[in-house]
Design a protein around this motif. Structure first.
Motif, PDB file in Angstrom:
ATOM      1  N   UNK A  99     -15.494  -4.082 -14.344  1.00  0.00           N
ATOM      2  CA  UNK A  99     -14.057  -3.929 -14.135  1.00  0.00           C
ATOM      3  C   UNK A  99     -13.336  -4.189 -15.446  1.00  0.00           C
ATOM      4  N   UNK A 100     -12.459  -3.269 -15.842  1.00  0.00           N
ATOM      5  CA  UNK A 100     -11.737  -3.428 -17.109  1.00  0.00           C
ATOM      6  C   UNK A 100     -12.448  -2.683 -18.220  1.00  0.00           C
ATOM      7  N   UNK A 101     -12.440  -3.258 -19.405  1.00  0.00           N
ATOM      8  CA  UNK A 101     -12.958  -2.541 -20.573  1.00  0.00           C
ATOM      9  C   UNK A 101     -14.471  -2.415 -20.615  1.00  0.00           C
ATOM     10  N   UNK A 102     -15.224  -3.324 -19.980  1.00  0.00           N
ATOM     11  CA  UNK A 102     -16.684  -3.291 -20.082  1.00  0.00           C
ATOM     12  C   UNK A 102     -17.156  -3.879 -21.407  1.00  0.00           C
ATOM     13  N   UNK A 103     -18.451  -3.636 -21.745  1.00  0.00           N
ATOM     14  CA  UNK A 103     -19.008  -4.210 -22.967  1.00  0.00           C
ATOM     15  C   UNK A 103     -19.193  -5.719 -22.849  1.00  0.00           C
ATOM     16  N   UNK A 104     -19.203  -6.246 -21.629  1.00  0.00           N
ATOM     17  CA  UNK A 104     -19.182  -7.682 -21.338  1.00  0.00           C
ATOM     18  C   UNK A 104     -18.139  -7.869 -20.257  1.00  0.00           C
ATOM     19  N   UNK A 105     -17.498  -9.029 -20.220  1.00  0.00           N
ATOM     20  CA  UNK A 105     -16.428  -9.227 -19.236  1.00  0.00           C
ATOM     21  C   UNK A 105     -16.966  -9.389 -17.830  1.00  0.00           C
ATOM     22  N   UNK A 106     -16.293  -8.822 -16.853  1.00  0.00           N
ATOM     23  CA  UNK A 106     -16.596  -9.100 -15.441  1.00  0.00           C
ATOM     24  C   UNK A 106     -17.067  -7.877 -14.660  1.00  0.00           C
ATOM     25  N   UNK A 107     -17.737  -8.154 -13.539  1.00  0.00           N
ATOM     26  CA  UNK A 107     -18.073  -7.104 -12.573  1.00  0.00           C
ATOM     27  C   UNK A 107     -17.416  -7.463 -11.234  1.00  0.00           C
ATOM     28  N   UNK A 108     -17.196  -6.426 -10.408  1.00  0.00           N
ATOM     29  CA  UNK A 108     -16.701  -6.661  -9.057  1.00  0.00           C
ATOM     30  C   UNK A 108     -17.722  -6.106  -8.063  1.00  0.00           C
ATOM     31  N   UNK A 109     -17.822  -6.759  -6.907  1.00  0.00           N
ATOM     32  CA  UNK A 109     -18.743  -6.322  -5.850  1.00  0.00           C
ATOM     33  C   UNK A 109     -17.980  -6.300  -4.536  1.00  0.00           C
ATOM     34  N   UNK A 110     -18.192  -5.250  -3.769  1.00  0.00           N
ATOM     35  CA  UNK A 110     -17.481  -5.103  -2.492  1.00  0.00           C
ATOM     36  C   UNK A 110     -18.285  -5.762  -1.371  1.00  0.00           C
ATOM     37  N   UNK A 111     -17.675  -6.767  -0.726  1.00  0.00           N
ATOM     38  CA  UNK A 111     -18.323  -7.515   0.360  1.00  0.00           C
ATOM     39  C   UNK A 111     -18.216  -6.686   1.639  1.00  0.00           C
ATOM     40  N   UNK A 112     -19.343  -6.517   2.399  1.00  0.00           N
ATOM     41  CA  UNK A 112     -19.248  -5.710   3.628  1.00  0.00           C
ATOM     42  C   UNK A 112     -18.332  -6.377   4.652  1.00  0.00           C
ATOM     43  N   UNK A 113     -17.465  -5.609   5.294  1.00  0.00           N
ATOM     44  CA  UNK A 113     -16.595  -6.206   6.307  1.00  0.00           C
ATOM     45  C   UNK A 113     -17.416  -6.568   7.554  1.00  0.00           C
ATOM     46  N   UNK A 114     -17.027  -7.639   8.251  1.00  0.00           N
ATOM     47  CA  UNK A 114     -17.663  -8.024   9.531  1.00  0.00           C
ATOM     48  C   UNK A 114     -16.584  -8.039  10.596  1.00  0.00           C
ATOM     49  N   UNK A 123     -16.478  -8.920  18.339  1.00  0.00           N
ATOM     50  CA  UNK A 123     -16.602  -7.899  19.400  1.00  0.00           C
ATOM     51  C   UNK A 123     -15.225  -7.358  19.795  1.00  0.00           C
ATOM     52  N   UNK A 124     -14.156  -8.148  19.572  1.00  0.00           N
ATOM     53  CA  UNK A 124     -12.830  -7.632  19.941  1.00  0.00           C
ATOM     54  C   UNK A 124     -12.212  -6.776  18.818  1.00  0.00           C
ATOM     55  N   UNK A 125     -13.007  -6.517  17.789  1.00  0.00           N
ATOM     56  CA  UNK A 125     -12.518  -5.623  16.736  1.00  0.00           C
ATOM     57  C   UNK A 125     -11.793  -6.339  15.600  1.00  0.00           C
ATOM     58  N   UNK A 126     -11.517  -7.656  15.743  1.00  0.00           N
ATOM     59  CA  UNK A 126     -10.836  -8.360  14.649  1.00  0.00           C
ATOM     60  C   UNK A 126     -11.854  -8.739  13.568  1.00  0.00           C
ATOM     61  N   UNK A 127     -11.337  -8.996  12.377  1.00  0.00           N
ATOM     62  CA  UNK A 127     -12.233  -9.310  11.266  1.00  0.00           C
ATOM     63  C   UNK A 127     -12.808 -10.707  11.418  1.00  0.00           C
ATOM     64  N   UNK A 128     -14.119 -10.822  11.145  1.00  0.00           N
ATOM     65  CA  UNK A 128     -14.802 -12.107  11.221  1.00  0.00           C
ATOM     66  C   UNK A 128     -14.866 -12.685   9.806  1.00  0.00           C
ATOM     67  N   UNK A 129     -13.834 -13.454   9.464  1.00  0.00           N
ATOM     68  CA  UNK A 129     -13.734 -13.930   8.079  1.00  0.00           C
ATOM     69  C   UNK A 129     -14.837 -14.919   7.717  1.00  0.00           C
ATOM     70  N   UNK A 130     -15.303 -15.655   8.739  1.00  0.00           N
ATOM     71  CA  UNK A 130     -16.375 -16.618   8.448  1.00  0.00           C
ATOM     72  C   UNK A 130     -17.649 -15.903   7.996  1.00  0.00           C
ATOM     73  N   UNK A 131     -17.996 -14.842   8.741  1.00  0.00           N
ATOM     74  CA  UNK A 131     -19.212 -14.087   8.342  1.00  0.00           C
ATOM     75  C   UNK A 131     -19.020 -13.396   6.999  1.00  0.00           C
ATOM     76  N   UNK A 132     -17.782 -12.950   6.741  1.00  0.00           N
ATOM     77  CA  UNK A 132     -17.531 -12.307   5.450  1.00  0.00           C
ATOM     78  C   UNK A 132     -17.654 -13.316   4.305  1.00  0.00           C
ATOM     79  N   UNK A 133     -17.206 -14.562   4.572  1.00  0.00           N
ATOM     80  CA  UNK A 133     -17.337 -15.602   3.536  1.00  0.00           C
ATOM     81  C   UNK A 133     -18.820 -15.875   3.263  1.00  0.00           C
ATOM     82  N   UNK A 134     -19.653 -15.823   4.340  1.00  0.00           N
ATOM     83  CA  UNK A 134     -21.103 -16.022   4.139  1.00  0.00           C
ATOM     84  C   UNK A 134     -21.684 -14.874   3.309  1.00  0.00           C
ATOM     85  N   UNK A 135     -21.223 -13.641   3.607  1.00  0.00           N
ATOM     86  CA  UNK A 135     -21.719 -12.492   2.827  1.00  0.00           C
ATOM     87  C   UNK A 135     -21.319 -12.635   1.366  1.00  0.00           C
TER      88      UNK A 135
END
Ligand code: MEV
Length: 318
Positions: free
Chosen positions: A274-289, A292-304
């Motif tokens: 992310x950004x200029x590259x050549x070092x610096x940072x990377x970003x990774x997309x965490x899978x959404x969880x 059963x009622x369709x709402x986001x499971x933030x606890x499981x996402x934090x574990x991921x």
């Protein structure tokens, strides 16, 4: 009033860094972390700049990059009279998270507020924001050479948006929240160096660079659709594709590739620099969880997210 404050966000570039310099669209998102500045009137010049807890690091008559950038920011018309600036930034410098633009925007905002005092009328707001961006651009030109303006725009507005040099920012409304992990290679890098590297490839072989830019343009177009549709699997694939194009432009490194590979094996849907590259940072997309009622499971996402961060931490040791 003798002093005024200003603040600004850091940023991640989700898609389209470097290609955006050549007029392609890119997607950026503001971070909660950023920069804050306090500007105080001085009876006479030169203006001084103090960063963090340290002493004065530059004044507007210094000939180093910081001094020249500071002077350039203050000199954009109407010039700011002599001031003392104290600024701090809670982003790693050279990490690709927009520390330089966040500092510039926070200083420019504080200076504009100081100069116009409480007299500004609401209809002047747009003109003042345009001047803040012009001041930040003058600063960024010293550090970056040819900034597209996306970093300063993210610093000033936050949120998630599509950006082009010609049209500026257009907000994107994500169908679902995106959860990202940010990992650092531990190596600061200079955006100017990587922007110049691609510029010299462009001079030597314009057709080759153009093919990469065209690829990024279509990746970004699809990424906007995927964000708006909430298709995070597609979004992750597009991040991986964008990373491939960036490594083809030689702005990736073995550390970046390793962090991306670790994140993907730890469950990330996609990863890229992310950004200029050549070092610096990377970003990774965490899978959404989802529950059963369709709402986001933030606890499981934090574990991921923790699995990705752990994979990065365990790689630090060797
Ligand atoms: C740096 O965050 C983004 C680049 O595209 C440079 C720029 O747009 O000015 C590499």
């Amino acid at each position: 009033k003798g002093s005024a404050e200003g603040s600004a966000s850091g940023k991640v570039i989700l898609f389209g860094e470097h290609a955006v310099v050549y007029g392609s669209p890119a997607i950026a998102a503001g971070l909660d972390r950023g920069a804050r500045a306090v500007v105080t009137r001085l009876p006479g010049g030169p203006s001084t700049l103090k960063l963090g807890d340290g002493s004065v690091v530059a004044d507007a008559s210094s000939s180093n990059d910081l001094g020249r950038a500071f002077a350039a920011l203050l000199e954009v018309a109407p010039a700011i009279p002599p001031v003392r600036v104290e600024a701090r930034c809670d982003l790693p410098p050279g990490g690709g998270l927009g520390s330089s633009a966040a500092l510039a925007v926070s200083i420019a905002r504080a200076a504009e507020t100081l100069v116009r005092g409480d007299e500004a009328r609401p209809e002047e707001d747009a003109a003042i924001e345009a001047r803040v961006l012009a001041r930040a651009a003058a600063w960024e030109r010293i550090f970056h050479g040819n900034p597209s303006g996306i970093d300063a725009t993210a610093a000033a507005r936050g949120g998630i948006f599509r950006f082009t040099r010609a049209e500026g920012a257009r907000p994107i409304t994500p169908r679902q929240d995106l959860v990202l992990c940010v990992g650092s290679t531990g190596h600061p890098s200079s955006t100017r160096t990587t922007v110049e590297l691609i510029a010299s490839q462009h001079t030597k072989d314009p057709a080759l660079v153009k093919r990469s830019i065209d690829a990024v343009t279509s990746i970004v177009g699809n990424a906007v659709l995927a964000i708006e549709a909430g298709d995070q699997r597609a979004l992750g694939d597009l991040m991986n594709m964008n990373q491939l194009v960036l490594s083809g432009l030689f702005v990736s490194t073995s550390e970046i590739e390793e962090l991306c590979a670790l994140a993907r094996s730890a469950g990330a849907l996609g990863a890229k620099l992310t950004g200029g590259g050549g070092g610096g940072c990377v970003i990774a997309l965490v899978p959404p969880s989802f529950r059963s009622d369709g709402t986001r499971d933030e606890e499981r996402e934090a574990e991921s997210a923790a699995r990705i961060l752990d994979a990065w931490r365990s790689a630090e040791g060797h």
